[in-house]
Design a protein around this motif. Structure first.
Motif, short mmCIF file in Angstrom:
data_model
loop_
_atom_site.label_atom_id
_atom_site.label_comp_id
_atom_site.label_asym_id
_atom_site.label_seq_id
_atom_site.Cartn_x
_atom_site.Cartn_y
_atom_site.Cartn_z
N SER A 62 0.83 -1.21 0.00
CA SER A 62 0.00 0.00 0.00
C SER A 62 0.86 1.26 0.00
O SER A 62 0.59 2.22 -0.73
CB SER A 62 -0.93 0.00 1.22
N ILE A 63 1.94 1.27 0.78
CA ILE A 63 2.84 2.44 0.85
C ILE A 63 3.55 2.64 -0.48
O ILE A 63 3.68 3.76 -0.98
CB ILE A 63 3.86 2.26 2.00
N ASN A 64 3.99 1.55 -1.09
CA ASN A 64 4.69 1.64 -2.38
C ASN A 64 3.79 2.18 -3.50
O ASN A 64 4.25 2.85 -4.41
CB ASN A 64 5.24 0.27 -2.79
N SER A 65 2.49 1.85 -3.43
CA SER A 65 1.58 2.24 -4.50
C SER A 65 0.87 3.56 -4.25
O SER A 65 0.61 4.33 -5.17
CB SER A 65 0.55 1.14 -4.74
N SER A 66 0.54 3.84 -2.96
CA SER A 66 -0.23 5.05 -2.68
C SER A 66 0.37 5.93 -1.59
O SER A 66 -0.22 6.96 -1.23
CB SER A 66 -1.66 4.66 -2.25
N GLU A 67 1.50 5.49 -1.03
CA GLU A 67 2.19 6.21 0.06
C GLU A 67 1.37 6.25 1.34
O GLU A 67 1.65 7.04 2.24
CB GLU A 67 2.56 7.65 -0.38
N ASN A 68 0.35 5.39 1.43
CA ASN A 68 -0.48 5.33 2.64
C ASN A 68 -0.45 3.92 3.22
O ASN A 68 -0.39 2.93 2.49
CB ASN A 68 -1.93 5.70 2.32
N THR A 69 -0.51 3.87 4.56
CA THR A 69 -0.62 2.58 5.24
C THR A 69 -2.07 2.09 5.14
O THR A 69 -3.00 2.86 5.36
CB THR A 69 -0.23 2.71 6.73
N ALA A 70 -2.25 0.82 4.81
CA ALA A 70 -3.61 0.29 4.64
C ALA A 70 -4.25 -0.07 5.97
O ALA A 70 -5.42 0.21 6.21
CB ALA A 70 -3.58 -0.93 3.73
N PHE A 71 -3.47 -0.68 6.89
CA PHE A 71 -4.03 -1.19 8.14
C PHE A 71 -3.30 -0.57 9.33
O PHE A 71 -2.07 -0.43 9.31
CB PHE A 71 -3.88 -2.72 8.21
N VAL A 72 -4.05 -0.20 10.36
CA VAL A 72 -3.46 0.33 11.59
C VAL A 72 -4.01 -0.44 12.79
O VAL A 72 -5.12 -0.99 12.74
CB VAL A 72 -3.74 1.84 11.77
N LEU A 73 -3.23 -0.44 13.85
CA LEU A 73 -3.63 -1.09 15.09
C LEU A 73 -4.19 -0.05 16.05
O LEU A 73 -3.52 0.94 16.36
CB LEU A 73 -2.42 -1.80 15.72
N ASP A 74 -5.44 -0.27 16.48
CA ASP A 74 -6.07 0.63 17.45
C ASP A 74 -5.59 0.23 18.84
O ASP A 74 -5.81 -0.90 19.28
CB ASP A 74 -7.60 0.52 17.36
N SER A 75 -4.93 1.16 19.52
CA SER A 75 -4.32 0.83 20.83
C SER A 75 -5.36 0.53 21.90
O SER A 75 -5.08 -0.19 22.86
CB SER A 75 -3.42 1.98 21.29
N ASP A 76 -6.57 1.09 21.77
CA ASP A 76 -7.61 0.86 22.78
C ASP A 76 -8.25 -0.53 22.64
O ASP A 76 -8.37 -1.27 23.61
CB ASP A 76 -8.68 1.94 22.69
N SER A 77 -8.66 -0.84 21.42
CA SER A 77 -9.37 -2.12 21.20
C SER A 77 -8.43 -3.25 20.82
O SER A 77 -8.82 -4.42 20.85
CB SER A 77 -10.40 -1.96 20.09
N ASN A 78 -7.18 -2.89 20.46
CA ASN A 78 -6.21 -3.88 19.97
C ASN A 78 -6.67 -4.52 18.66
O ASN A 78 -6.28 -5.63 18.33
CB ASN A 78 -5.96 -4.97 21.03
N ASN A 79 -7.51 -3.78 17.92
CA ASN A 79 -8.01 -4.26 16.63
C ASN A 79 -7.22 -3.64 15.48
O ASN A 79 -6.88 -2.46 15.52
CB ASN A 79 -9.49 -3.88 16.44
#
Length: 509
Positions: A62-79
């Protein structure tokens, strides 16, 4: 019995890595709140270590193609959650698919008449045995439409009806890219957009932008294949000259196509014939009845089949008027369905990834068999593939105007309540919202209709519902607001009744 197979099952081509990446992407896109690593691992049935590995790889892609991260970890829910919208989801999806070696081979075959076997192995760092396995997988998904890859003198060839090959390539490319990318080497995106403007300036149709792009894909696949793969007019309907005859709009369209692609006469005629596979095309120059007249003179059996299908519809819907706007719209879908079968034969799938056959059969099990039975009665063609293709396309035409529930057995429901009329009306509306998309239901509140009832739904025991006349009728007792438990019991009761009626229909037929 109507047999259902998956339409163009591209999943059979994917490696395990690509399959898992797609499953992770689909799961995290569809679940807005995301998943923990543990729940995602359980859902996809792989280890947590594997999930971590592929999320990292997908983020890098995703970073290589759009310079954006596709998935992130939510620190509260751990999702882990997917950050993008649908377009970003589709873009990441096609970038995953572009890494599939089978897709790479198909993309190269769009642009060439053959591919050197050893050069392909070297180019993509795969072994000869791996490429042989890829060819076997591709032949598996193509076997239903009589297309086959073969290797002769170290060259990979695609054999079969060139019209079907082009239709198949268009479908594969659209399913991969959804119109977001035009993977054609013969022109860049700016020229493609100019072509689109010039084409539809000459085609004053009420057609969506997505459908315009779909038609462009067809044209671009044709133009790309035309450089290395000759098309024979023997593959066209015997009345194709009449379809492509003198028409100001068609002449302008042919001139535009020739200006961009320098196509032969046969190739230009083929692209004009393709217009007749789009129902929207029949909106101008009275193409609807013009085409019907051609079929009556040049393809009388097909004309008779169309008339038979119209009679079938009229019997089911006596008030339906072919001269109304809705009537003409349905007729345009029916005629375009037959033109599609003339061209694409037993390639019954849509260009889009819809898998309507399986969806229709799973949700409306009598719809396809009923329409197929009508087709078999009226046609002299007994080829299974052609019958399936006609069934598939005419079912879609039918659904343009009518409900898929039309051929499902009716479930008569008696509603008995102590509620005031406005509350009872609300209960009926809610019952319809719960059931109408799954079952063909009729709700009555008249106790005189009890002898025709399949299911009693009641808010209490207000009459003797266990008398001799009603003891065999299934009953569900509900609250007026219809709780989740009530909903579940209603759906289960209707499911059992529906299955019994379907089984009875199968015995009678």
């Amino acid at each position: 019995m109507f047999k259902v197979i998956e339409e163009l099952p591209l999943k059979a081509l994917y490696s395990r890595d690509i399959t898992i990446k797609l499953e992770i992407l689909n799961a995290l896109y569809r679940e807005y709140n995301g998943y923990t690593i543990e729940s995602l691992s359980h859902k996809i049935n792989v280890s947590k270590k594997t999930i971590y590995k592929y999320i990292k790889e997908l983020n890098e892609l995703s970073i290589n193609s759009s310079e954006n991260t596709a998935f992130v970890l939510d620190s509260d829910s751990n999702n882990y959650t997917f950050l993008g919208n649908k377009i970003e989801f589709l873009e990441l999806r096609y970038r995953i698919l572009e890494s599939c070696d089978a897709i790479k081979l198909l993309l190269e075959l769009v642009h060439a008449s053959s591919i050197n076997f050893l050069n392909f192995c070297a180019k993509y760092y795969i072994s000869e045995s791996t490429l042989k396995n890829i060819i076997r997988k591709i032949n598996y998904i193509f076997k239903f439409i009589d297309i086959r890859l073969s290797v002769k003198k170290n060259e990979i060839f695609l054999n079969g009806n060139e019209v079907i090959i082009r239709y198949c390539f268009t479908s594969i490319l659209w399913r991969i890219y959804n119109g977001l990318k035009f993977p054609f080497e013969l022109m860049d995106k700016e020229i493609i957009q100019k072509l689109k403007g010039d084409l539809f300036k000459n085609l004053p149709l009420s057609i969506s932008e997505g459908r315009k792009n779909l038609f462009l894909y067809l044209l671009l696949v044709n133009a790309t294949r035309a450089h290395n793969n000759k098309l024979s007019s023997s593959l066209f309907p015997n009345f194709y000259k009449e379809l492509t005859g003198k028409s100001d709009i068609l002449v302008k369209l042919a001139a535009t196509l020739h200006n961009y692609f320098k196509l032969s006469t046969v190739e230009l005629e083929f692209n004009l014939i393709l217009l007749y596979t789009f129902p929207e095309f029949y909106q101008f120059e009275d193409k609807l009845f013009y085409t019907l007249n051609i079929l009556e003179k040049k393809a009388p059996c097909t004309f008779y089949n169309i008339i038979s299908f119209l009679i079938f519809i009229k019997k089911k819907h006596p008030t339906w008027d072919i001269n109304s706007e809705n009537g003409r719209n349905l007729l345009s879908h029916i005629i375009s369905s037959y033109i599609s079968v003339f061209l694409f034969k037993h390639a019954y799938f849509n260009l889009q990834d819809l898998n309507l056959l399986k969806f229709s059969y799973d949700n409306f099990p009598t719809l396809l068999p009923t329409i197929q039975k009508n087709i078999v009665r009226s046609t002299s063609n007994t080829q299974e593939g052609i019958i399936k293709s006609l069934t598939f396309r005419l079912t879609q035409a039918y659904l343009v105007e009518f409900s898929p529930m039309d051929f499902e057995p009716e479930i008569n429901i008696m509603l008995i309540t102590d509620s005031p009329p406005f509350v009872e009306k609300g209960i009926i509306l809610k019952l319809n919202s719960i059931l109408a998309t799954k079952y063909n239901i009729k709700i009555s509140t008249e106790i005189s209709n009890l002898n025709q009832t399949d299911l009693i739904i009641s808010t209490g025991l207000y009459v003797n519902l266990y008398s001799e006349s009603t003891s065999q009728i299934p009953k569900v007792f509900i609250f007026p607001q219809i709780e989740e438990r009530d909903k579940f019991e209603i759906l289960e009761a209707c499911k059992i009744i529906h299955e019994k009626k379907i089984n009875l229909l199968d015995i009678l037929n």
